[in-house]
Design an enzyme around this catalytic site. Structure first.
Site, PDB file in Angstrom:
ATOM      1  CB  CYS A   1       7.279  54.010  46.257  1.00 26.83           C
ATOM      2  SG  CYS A   1       6.555  55.540  46.828  1.00 26.83           S
TER       3      CYS A   1
ATOM      4  CE1 TYR B   1      18.131  46.766  49.485  1.00 24.62           C
ATOM      5  CE2 TYR B   1      17.273  45.243  51.133  1.00 24.62           C
ATOM      6  CZ  TYR B   1      17.188  46.448  50.437  1.00 24.62           C
ATOM      7  OH  TYR B   1      16.169  47.327  50.690  1.00 24.62           O
TER       8      TYR B   1
ATOM      9  CG  ASP C   1       7.959  47.020  46.394  1.00 24.03           C
ATOM     10  OD1 ASP C   1       8.369  47.698  47.349  1.00 24.03           O
ATOM     11  OD2 ASP C   1       8.430  45.898  46.120  1.00 24.03           O
TER      12      ASP C   1
HETATM   13  C1  0GY Z   1       9.509  45.623  49.791  1.00 26.21           C
HETATM   14  C2  0GY Z   1      10.392  44.552  49.625  1.00 26.21           C
HETATM   15  C3  0GY Z   1      11.549  44.171  50.103  1.00 26.21           C
HETATM   16  C4  0GY Z   1      12.517  44.933  50.797  1.00 26.21           C
HETATM   17  C5  0GY Z   1      12.257  45.912  51.668  1.00 26.21           C
HETATM   18  O1  0GY Z   1      12.901  47.320  53.329  1.00 26.21           O
HETATM   19  C6  0GY Z   1      13.283  46.538  52.483  1.00 26.21           C
HETATM   20  O2  0GY Z   1      14.471  46.245  52.304  1.00 26.21           O
HETATM   21  O3  0GY Z   1      11.037  46.341  51.858  1.00 26.21           O
HETATM   22  C7  0GY Z   1      11.848  42.777  49.856  1.00 26.21           C
HETATM   23  O4  0GY Z   1      12.993  42.466  49.528  1.00 26.21           O
HETATM   24  O5  0GY Z   1      10.925  41.946  49.977  1.00 26.21           O
HETATM   25  O6  0GY Z   1       9.522  46.574  49.024  1.00 26.21           O
HETATM   26  O7  0GY Z   1       8.663  45.595  50.672  1.00 26.21           O
END
Ligand code: 0GY
Length: 299
Positions: free
Chosen positions: A34, A51, A252
Site C-alpha cells: 500500500c 502523475y 495496493d
Molecule cells: C502500484 C501501481 C502503480 C504505481 C506505482 O509507484 C507507483 O507509482 O506503484 C501503477 O500505476 O501501476 O501500486 O504498484
C-alpha cells in the site's frame, strides 16, 4: 490542495467508505503493498513524477487497515514521491510499530541516508522498470545498490510488466538477496495460464528460491472486471499453491492510476479465499510470510 498539485486528468479517487468484507483475515494479518500520497501540502510530490495523485494520508490508511481487519501495513514508496521517502517514513513513525517500508533511492544515495532509512523502518528498496511511471535505470547501474543494502538485510521489490521479463530475467536471477516481484510481474490475463508469458514468470520463481511474488492487483490486471475479477483468481492461486512460502498480499490502496473503475477494498479482501484456498495458505500469505520478511525479530 495547492494548484501545483492538481491531480492527473481522469484519475479516480479512492473510495472513502468501503463496505465490510465477508472474509475475516487471521489475527496479525499484514497488508504488504500500500502507499501514502502526501498530503501534498505537507509532503510535496516529486518534480520528476509522471502523475499527480489525490492525497491519501497515513491516518486514512490506518483507518482502512482497521476497517478491513488487518493489523499491519508495508508502505511501498510510490513514484509520485520520487526518492523523497519522507511521507513513507512519517507514516511508519506514527504506526506504533505496525508499519514497515520499502523505499526508493537513487544510486547516488549516501551511506548516511541509507542508515537513516534503516533506522526509520525501511526493509527494502524498490526498482521500478515500468516505463509509464519512471525513466528506468539500467539494471547494471543498480548492481552497486544491491551490494550496499546487503549489510541491512534488506530485500529488493521489483516492478515490471510481463513483456519486459525476458530482458530482466538474468538480472533478477543474479541478485543475491530476496527479490519480491510486484503484482506477479503484471501478466496479461487474457493470455493462457500455461502460455509462454506466464510460464516464464513461473520459471523465474521455480529456478530462483530468492524470488517472491505479490499476488496483488486484480483491479489493475483483470479484464473480466469487478467485483469478482474471475480471470485473476487462477493466476494468483497458481502462484500461491506453487510457492506458498514466497507470496505476499496487499490492497495496493489508494490504487494509483486507475481510470476505468475504483475497487471497493472489501472486494479485494473477499478475493483472498479464492487465491489462497485453505486456512493454512491464507495464514502463510497474510501472516507468516510478511512477518518473516518485515518483522523477522517477531516471527
Ligand atoms: C502500484 C501501481 C502503480 C504505481 C506505482 O509507484 C507507483 O507509482 O506503484 C501503477 O500505476 O501501476 O501500486 O504498484
Amino acid at each position: 490542495m495547492s494548484a501545483a498539485f492538481q491531480k492527473t486528468e481522469g484519475w479516480l479517487d479512492w473510495r472513502a467508505n468501503p463496505s465490510t468484507p465477508s472474509y475475516k483475515p487471521p489475527p496479525g494479518a499484514v497488508d504488504a503493498h500500500c502507499h501514502v500520497f502526501g498530503p501534498g501540502a505537507e509532503f510535496p510530490f516529486a518534480p520528476e513524477r509522471k502523475y499527480t495523485p489525490c492525497d491519501a494520508s497515513k491516518d486514512q490508511l490506518f483507518a482502512l487497515r482497521d476497517h478491513l481487519g488487518f493489523s499491519r501495513n508495508v508502505l511501498v514508496q510510490a513514484t509520485c514521491h520520487g526518492a523523497d521517502n519522507r511521507a513513507t517514513l512519517d507514516a511508519i513513525v506514527h504506526a506504533n510499530g505496525n508499519a514497515k517500508g520499502v523505499a526508493s533511492v537513487k544510486p547516488s544515495v549516501t551511506d548516511e541516508e541509507l542508515d537513516a532509512l534503516n533506522d526509520g523502518g525501511v526493509k527494502g528498496i524498490r526498482f521500478n522498470f515500468v516505463k509509464r511511471l519512471v525513466d528506468p535505470i539500467a539494471p547494471e547501474a543498480l548492481a552497486g545498490l544491491v551490494k550496499r543494502i546487503n549489510k541491512y538485510g534488506w530485500h529488493i521489490v521489483i516492478y515490471f510488466e510481463a513483456p519486459d521479463l525476458p530482458d530482466l530475467f538474468d538480472f533478477i536471477s543474479s541478485i543475491d538477496t530476496t527479490v519480491v516481484v510486484d503484482h506477479m510481474g503484471r501478466p496479461n490475463l487474457t493470455k493462457s495460464l500455461e502460455g509462454p508469458e506466464f510460464s516464464l514468470f513461473l520459471k523465474l520463481m521455480s529456478h530462483n528460491d530468492h524470488v517472491w511474488s505479490k499476488v496483488t492487483c486484480p483491479e489493475r490486471l483483470s479484464v473480466s472486471g469487478p467485483p469478482s475479477y474471475d480471470d485473476f483468481a487462477p493466476f494468483a492461486s497458481k502462484v500461491v499453491e506453487d510457492f506458498p512460502d514466497r507470496v505476499l498480499w496487499g490492497t495496493d490502496w489508494p490504487h494509483p492510476n486507475l481510470k476505468s473503475h475504483m475497487p471497493d477494498d472489501a472486494w479485494l479482501v473477499d478475493m483472498i479465499p479464492r487465491i489462497a484456498r485453505t486456512k493454512e495458505l491464507q495464514h502463510k500469505l497474510l501472516v507468516d510470510n510478511p512477518m518473516r520478511l518485515y518483522w523477522p525479530e517477531e516471527s
